[in-house]
Write an enzyme that holds these catalytic residues in place. Structure first.
Site, PDB file in Angstrom:
ATOM      1  N   ASP A  38       0.867  -1.175   0.000  1.00 33.92           N
ATOM      2  CA  ASP A  38       0.000   0.000   0.000  1.00 33.92           C
ATOM      3  C   ASP A  38       0.909   1.233   0.000  1.00 33.92           C
ATOM      4  OD1 ASP A  38       0.924   0.322   2.586  1.00 33.92           O
ATOM      5  OD2 ASP A  38      -1.060   0.338   3.525  1.00 33.92           O
ATOM      6  N   CYS A  68       3.532  -2.780   3.924  1.00 31.38           N
ATOM      7  CA  CYS A  68       2.596  -1.704   4.263  1.00 31.38           C
ATOM      8  C   CYS A  68       3.291  -0.906   5.362  1.00 31.38           C
ATOM      9  CB  CYS A  68       1.221  -2.242   4.645  1.00 31.38           C
ATOM     10  SG  CYS A  68       1.150  -3.244   6.143  1.00 31.38           S
ATOM     11  N   THR A  86       3.261  -1.190   8.628  1.00 26.72           N
ATOM     12  CA  THR A  86       3.830  -2.074   9.656  1.00 26.72           C
ATOM     13  C   THR A  86       4.162  -3.471   9.142  1.00 26.72           C
ATOM     14  OG1 THR A  86       1.619  -2.830  10.220  1.00 26.72           O
ATOM     15  CG2 THR A  86       2.481  -0.928  11.464  1.00 26.72           C
ATOM     16  N   HIS A 136      11.208 -22.656   9.379  1.00 30.55           N
ATOM     17  CA  HIS A 136      10.236 -23.287  10.279  1.00 30.55           C
ATOM     18  C   HIS A 136       8.806 -23.249   9.740  1.00 30.55           C
ATOM     19  CE1 HIS A 136      12.800 -23.034  14.212  1.00 30.55           C
ATOM     20  NE2 HIS A 136      13.440 -23.617  13.200  1.00 30.55           N
ATOM     21  N   HIS A 195       8.741 -29.506  11.541  1.00 28.89           N
ATOM     22  CA  HIS A 195       8.156 -28.286  10.979  1.00 28.89           C
ATOM     23  C   HIS A 195       7.224 -28.616   9.815  1.00 28.89           C
ATOM     24  CE1 HIS A 195      10.709 -26.057  13.609  1.00 28.89           C
ATOM     25  NE2 HIS A 195      11.792 -26.615  13.089  1.00 28.89           N
TER      26      HIS A 195
HETATM   27  C1  RB5 Z   1      -1.884   2.808   6.361  1.00 29.28           C
HETATM   28  O1  RB5 Z   1      -1.978   4.053   6.946  1.00 29.28           O
HETATM   29  C2  RB5 Z   1      -1.459   1.773   7.388  1.00 29.28           C
HETATM   30  O2  RB5 Z   1      -2.496   1.541   8.292  1.00 29.28           O
HETATM   31  C3  RB5 Z   1      -1.070   0.501   6.700  1.00 29.28           C
HETATM   32  O3  RB5 Z   1       0.005   0.769   5.840  1.00 29.28           O
HETATM   33  C4  RB5 Z   1      -0.597  -0.650   7.570  1.00 29.28           C
HETATM   34  O4  RB5 Z   1       0.365  -0.236   8.479  1.00 29.28           O
HETATM   35  C5  RB5 Z   1      -1.619  -1.508   8.157  1.00 29.28           C
HETATM   36  O5  RB5 Z   1      -1.344  -2.560   8.743  1.00 29.28           O
END
Ligand code: RB5
Length: 146
Positions: free
Chosen positions: A8, A65, A67, A98, A133
């Site tokens: 994203d 993304c 995180t 694993h 595993h």
């Molecule tokens: C987008 O703002 C953010 O929420 C997305 O990139 C991500 O971190 C979601 O898990």
């Protein structure tokens, strides 16, 4: 190796960097978007990478993304996908050894670029260990089949 990549907007910069890095290492990279930092919703892109892997268009997938978490959840909705959030060399390596992870997910807002490159290289270099595993990965597949 054929690698599908997707992100994203929160992972866009990292996805671009990793795609270039992988191409420079000789991998065949299929970029499934997004293609700018314009805000988009991560489920579409995680699912696209997951589908590319389970349909055999790519051997492994790479997602980003903000995180790495949301896009991993999305990719894991595709039966047959084992997407792992990885953030360093150890998690990159162990996700393959694993968990036989077939998609690596990273957070563009939480992982530095050099660490991300190393994590992805470790992911690509490792192979599933098998043994106990394998049994657990087969149990994951059984969950998909239910
Ligand atoms: C987008 O703002 C953010 O929420 C997305 O990139 C991500 O971190 C979601 O898990």
């Amino acid at each position: 190796m054929r690698i599908a990549v997707g992100s994203d907007h929160g992972g866009y910069a990292l996805k671009q960097l990793l795609a270039e890095h992988l191409a420079a290492l000789g991998h065949q990279v299929e970029d499934l978007g997004t293609h700018s930092e314009e805000p988009v919703d991560y489920p579409e892109f995680g699912a696209a990478v997951g589908r590319a892997v389970v349909e055999g268009r790519a051997e492994l997938g790479l997602c980003a993304c903000g995180t790495g978490i949301g896009i991993a959840i999305a990719a894991n909705k595709v039966p047959g996908v084992r997407a792992a959030v990885v953030h360093d060399v150890s998690t990159g390596r162990l996700a393959r050894q694993h968990n036989d992870a077939n998609v690596a997910c990273l957070g563009g807002r939480v992982v530095g670029s050099l660490v991300a490159k190393d994590a992805v290289e470790a992911f690509l270099a490792a192979t599933p260990e098998g043994g106990r595993h394998r049994r657990r990965v087969e149990a994951l597949a059984a969950l998909d089949a239910r």
